[in-house]
Design a protein around this motif. Sequence first.
Motif, PDB file in Angstrom:
ATOM      1  N   LYS A 142       0.830  -1.210   0.000  1.00 52.40           N
ATOM      2  CA  LYS A 142       0.000   0.000   0.000  1.00 52.40           C
ATOM      3  C   LYS A 142       0.862   1.256   0.000  1.00 52.40           C
ATOM      4  CE  LYS A 142      -4.046  -2.017   2.220  1.00 52.40           C
ATOM      5  NZ  LYS A 142      -4.848  -2.087   3.447  1.00 52.40           N
ATOM      6  N   LYS A 146       0.923   4.161  -2.877  1.00 54.10           N
ATOM      7  CA  LYS A 146       0.660   5.564  -2.546  1.00 54.10           C
ATOM      8  C   LYS A 146       1.794   6.448  -3.034  1.00 54.10           C
ATOM      9  CE  LYS A 146      -0.524   8.678   1.122  1.00 54.10           C
ATOM     10  NZ  LYS A 146      -0.296   9.069   2.474  1.00 54.10           N
ATOM     11  N   GLN A 147       3.010   5.993  -2.837  1.00 50.65           N
ATOM     12  CA  GLN A 147       4.172   6.766  -3.265  1.00 50.65           C
ATOM     13  C   GLN A 147       4.176   6.893  -4.790  1.00 50.65           C
ATOM     14  OE1 GLN A 147       7.924   5.183  -2.002  1.00 50.65           O
ATOM     15  NE2 GLN A 147       9.049   7.003  -2.622  1.00 50.65           N
ATOM     16  N   ASP A 149       1.584   6.983  -6.693  1.00 53.24           N
ATOM     17  CA  ASP A 149       0.529   7.928  -7.058  1.00 53.24           C
ATOM     18  C   ASP A 149       0.956   9.369  -6.780  1.00 53.24           C
ATOM     19  OD1 ASP A 149      -1.076   5.885  -7.877  1.00 53.24           O
ATOM     20  OD2 ASP A 149      -2.248   5.786  -6.015  1.00 53.24           O
ATOM     21  N   ASP A 150       1.707   9.583  -5.695  1.00 50.21           N
ATOM     22  CA  ASP A 150       2.125  10.930  -5.301  1.00 50.21           C
ATOM     23  C   ASP A 150       3.227  11.477  -6.197  1.00 50.21           C
ATOM     24  OD1 ASP A 150       0.287  10.841  -3.298  1.00 50.21           O
ATOM     25  OD2 ASP A 150       1.728  10.409  -1.699  1.00 50.21           O
TER      26      ASP A 150
END
Length: 170
Positions: A142, A146-147, A149-150
């Motif tokens: 996860k 997330k990383q 996506d950022d």
Amino acid sequence: MKLTEKQKRFVDFFIETGNKTEAAKRAGYSEKTAASIGDENLRKPAIKAAIEARLKELEDKRIAKIDEVLKFLTSSMRGELKDEQVVVEGSGDGISSARIIETRVSVRERIEAAKSLLKRYPMELDVKEQQLRLAKLEQSLKAAEKQADDDDVQIIDDIGDVNDEENQTD
């Protein structure tokens, strides 16, 4: 179809000897007709089924099932099994005598039985450890998603175009 007593004996003797004529003779059929009766009996579905069932039964007796193995390992681990040992004792004047004594299974053998049993039953700690590892892996996955996506990808072109340099000098 139910087998006659002679047919039951034929089945038993056929399994024992593997010879249809000999089985028919031993079962009580006459020597003159034993060969033909043996052929005839082996063609009858009920007798074939009885032979197959008896062979399966014999095979099942020879091969240990899992519950039997587990019971044996448990008895061994608990020290309930006895082992026979030959002991030679000197009785003097160069004479010795042997006798058989019963002993319990050794500690080493009991430990090996316990290890074998543990391989078949996962321990609670092992299960909890696996669950913790799985949870950590899921968290890492996860976090990596997330990383990803950022992070916005920017392409920087620091090598100028040749035409750009000429235009700037003019």
